[in-house]
Design an enzyme around this catalytic site. Structure first.
Site, PDB file in Angstrom:
ATOM      1  CG  ASP A  20       3.069 -27.924 -27.441  1.00  0.00           C
ATOM      2  OD1 ASP A  20       2.925 -26.907 -28.152  1.00  0.00           O
ATOM      3  OD2 ASP A  20       2.708 -29.059 -27.822  1.00  0.00           O
ATOM      4  CB  SER A  21      -1.212 -26.667 -27.588  1.00  0.00           C
ATOM      5  OG  SER A  21      -0.489 -27.321 -28.609  1.00  0.00           O
ATOM      6  CB  CYS A  83       2.912 -23.941 -28.303  1.00  0.00           C
ATOM      7  SG  CYS A  83       1.493 -23.793 -29.373  1.00  0.00           S
ATOM      8  CD  GLU A 162      -2.414 -33.843 -31.623  1.00  0.00           C
ATOM      9  OE1 GLU A 162      -3.652 -33.966 -31.698  1.00  0.00           O
ATOM     10  OE2 GLU A 162      -1.843 -32.788 -31.347  1.00  0.00           O
ATOM     11  CB  CYS A 194       3.704 -26.635 -36.625  1.00  0.00           C
ATOM     12  SG  CYS A 194       2.522 -27.620 -35.686  1.00  0.00           S
ATOM     13  CG  HIS A 196       2.156 -31.809 -33.905  1.00  0.00           C
ATOM     14  ND1 HIS A 196       2.016 -30.725 -33.068  1.00  0.00           N
ATOM     15  CD2 HIS A 196       1.369 -32.779 -33.397  1.00  0.00           C
ATOM     16  CE1 HIS A 196       1.173 -31.037 -32.097  1.00  0.00           C
ATOM     17  NE2 HIS A 196       0.765 -32.276 -32.278  1.00  0.00           N
TER      18      HIS A 196
END
Ligand code: DGL
Length: 280
Positions: A20-21, A83, A162, A194, A196
Site C-alpha cells: 500500500d502507499s 491501495c 492518519e 480507499c 482508510h
C-alpha cells in the site's frame, strides 16, 4: 499456470505479499489474517511516498512496480495491491509482469456490489486519483449498464484517519460535507474505495442510514484471495505454520509501529518493522 517465486513445489508455504502507499493497507492485512490465520504475510508500506491519491498516473505506476519488485524477493505466492489508487492505475501492468497472481482491491469490491445491489444506484467514495481513473465507474457500468454510479473524491478523509481523528468532530463534519449530496442520489450501495475508509465505516453507515449497504474493499478482497488460493491449490492450511507478519516501510518505522494498532486492532504486540528502500 501461476508459480510462486523461488520455492519450487512448496508454494502453499510461501507468503501473501501486500503493498500500500502507507498504513491504510493494514485494513486489508487485518481482513486477510482474520480469514486466513495460517498464512504468512509480508507487508510493504511506501510511507516515504504516500499519499498516492494526489499523485500522477506515471508516478503511481512507477512506485507500484518498484514496490512489487521489492516484494518478489521475499518468497511470495500472491501479491495484493491493497491501495485502491495503485489498483486503479497499475494492476493490469503488474499482472503482466509477474508469474504469480496479482490481486487488486477494486474488482472484488465491484463483484460484491453486483451481487448486492437491488436498485442499481451505487455511490463510491475514493481518492481523487481513483475517481479520476474511472476504474470503479467503468467496472460497474460495463457489467451493469443501467446502473447509476456516483463517485465522490474525499481527499480529507484519509488524512483524518492518519492523524488519529476518527473520533473527533472533524470526521463527522467532513463526512457530512462529502456525503450530504449522496443522500439525494438515493443509493442502495455505498462502496468505500480507499484503504482508510473502513476505519470510518460505522460513522459513514450511520450517516447514510440503514437502507444503504456499506461495502468496504478490504473485506471483499480478502474473501476473493481466500477463494483464489483454494482454487489454485495454493492455500496454506496447516495449523501453526504461518501466522507471521513481516512489515517493511520506506520511511518512519517508529510512526508505523506506534500507529499500526489503529488499523489492525489490538493483540498484535510489537510489530516486526524494517526500514527499506524500494528504488531500483
Ligand atoms: N491507499 C490509498 C488508497 O486506497 C489512500 C491513501 C493515499 O492516497 O495514498 O487509495
Amino acid at each position: 499456470m501461476f508459480q510462486a517465486v523461488g520455492i519450487g513445489s512448496k508454494i502453499a508455504k510461501a507468503s501473501i505479499a501486500i503493498f500500500d502507499s502507507g498504513m491504510g493497507g493494514l485494513t486489508v492485512l487485518r481482513e486477510v489474517v482474520n480469514l486466513m490465520p495460517e498464512e504468512r504475510v509480508v507487508y510493504l508500506g511506501d510511507t516515504a511516498r504516500a499519499p498516492y491519491g494526489s499523485k500522477s498516473r506515471e508516478a503511481v505506476l512507477r512506485y507500484s512496480i518498484e514496490n512489487a519488485e521489492f516484494l518478489v524477493g521475499h518468497q511470495i505466492k500472491l501479491l495484493i495491491v491493497a491501495c485502491n489508487t495503485a489498483s486503479a492505475i497499475a494492476l493490469e501492468h503488474l499482472q503482466g509482469l509477474f508469474p504469480f497472481p496479482v490481486v487488486g482491491v477494486i474488482e472484488p469490491a465491484i463483484e460484491r456490489v453486483l451481487r448486492e445491489t437491488k436498485r442499481q444506484r451505487i455511490g463510491v467514495l475514493a481518492t481523487r486519483a481513483t475517481v479520476a481513473s474511472n476504474a470503479y465507474q467503468q467496472g460497474i457500468c460495463s457489467r451493469l449498464p443501467e446502473a447509476m454510479v456516483k463517485a465522490i473524491s474525499c481527499p480529507l478523509l484519509a488524512p483524518i484517519v492518519e492523524e488519529g481523528l476518527v473520533g473527533h468532530p472533524v470526521a463527522d463534519l467532513m463526512i457530512e460535507s462529502y456525503l450530504g449530496g449522496m443522500r439525494d442520489e438515493q443509493v442502495d450501495i455505498l462502496l468505500l474505495g480507499c484503504t482508510h475508509y473502513p476505519l470510518l465505516k460505522e460513522k459513514i453507515a450511520a450517516f447514510v442510514g440503514e437502507d444503504v449497504v456499506v461495502i468496504d474493499s478490504a473485506e471483499s478482497c480478502a474473501t476473493h484471495v481466500n477463494k483464489l488460493l483454494v482454487e489454485l491449490g495454493m492455500r496454506e492450511l496447516s495449523d501453526g505454520i504461518g501466522m507471521g507478519a513481516k512489515f517493511f516501510v520506506t520511511d518512519a518505522p517508529d510512526h508505523f509501529r506506534e500507529h499500526a494498532s489503529e488499523y489492525l486492532g489490538d493483540g498484535w504486540g510489537e510489530l516486526d518493522v524494517e526500514l527499506v528502500s524500494t528504488k531500483a
